[in-house]
Motif scaffolding. Sequence first.
Motif: not given
Length: 135
Positions: A55-56, A62-68, A80-88
């Motif tokens: 994740i460098s 378009q890196y975005l990190a929030n509490n969720e 190209p891929q769009h990646i989503v990783v929940p904090m859990a």
Amino acid sequence: MEFEQMSPRRPYIFRAFYDWILDNELTPYIVVNTSIYGVLVPQEFIQNNQIVLNISPQSVGQYLANNEQIEFNARFSGVPQHIVVPMAAIEAIYARENGVGMGFEDEPQYQARRESLSQQPEQSKPKSNPFRVVK
């Protein structure tokens, strides 16, 4: 206020380690539990319900990190891929070069979420990226 009523620690610790790794000019990697509801990663790279992601800033867009969750765009085998990783779903963050980092313990705030989401019907869980490259 009881511990279980507080917000999870993971997003805060994750962001601190992410910044610390970058400040030391190292490469942040995360270990993701892909069996958690909401994880959107390329299925062909999953092994034993886990995937390790670089994740460098040089590797993602378009890196975005929030509490969720964290989300970003990245290329896998040139696609190209769009990646989503929940904090859990984040099990660990570490520096690739020396392995220094931290594994995350289960938190009660995420346990309740895992139990309620595991009861979701299978078809509502996200699938791999439905888009393909057309040449």
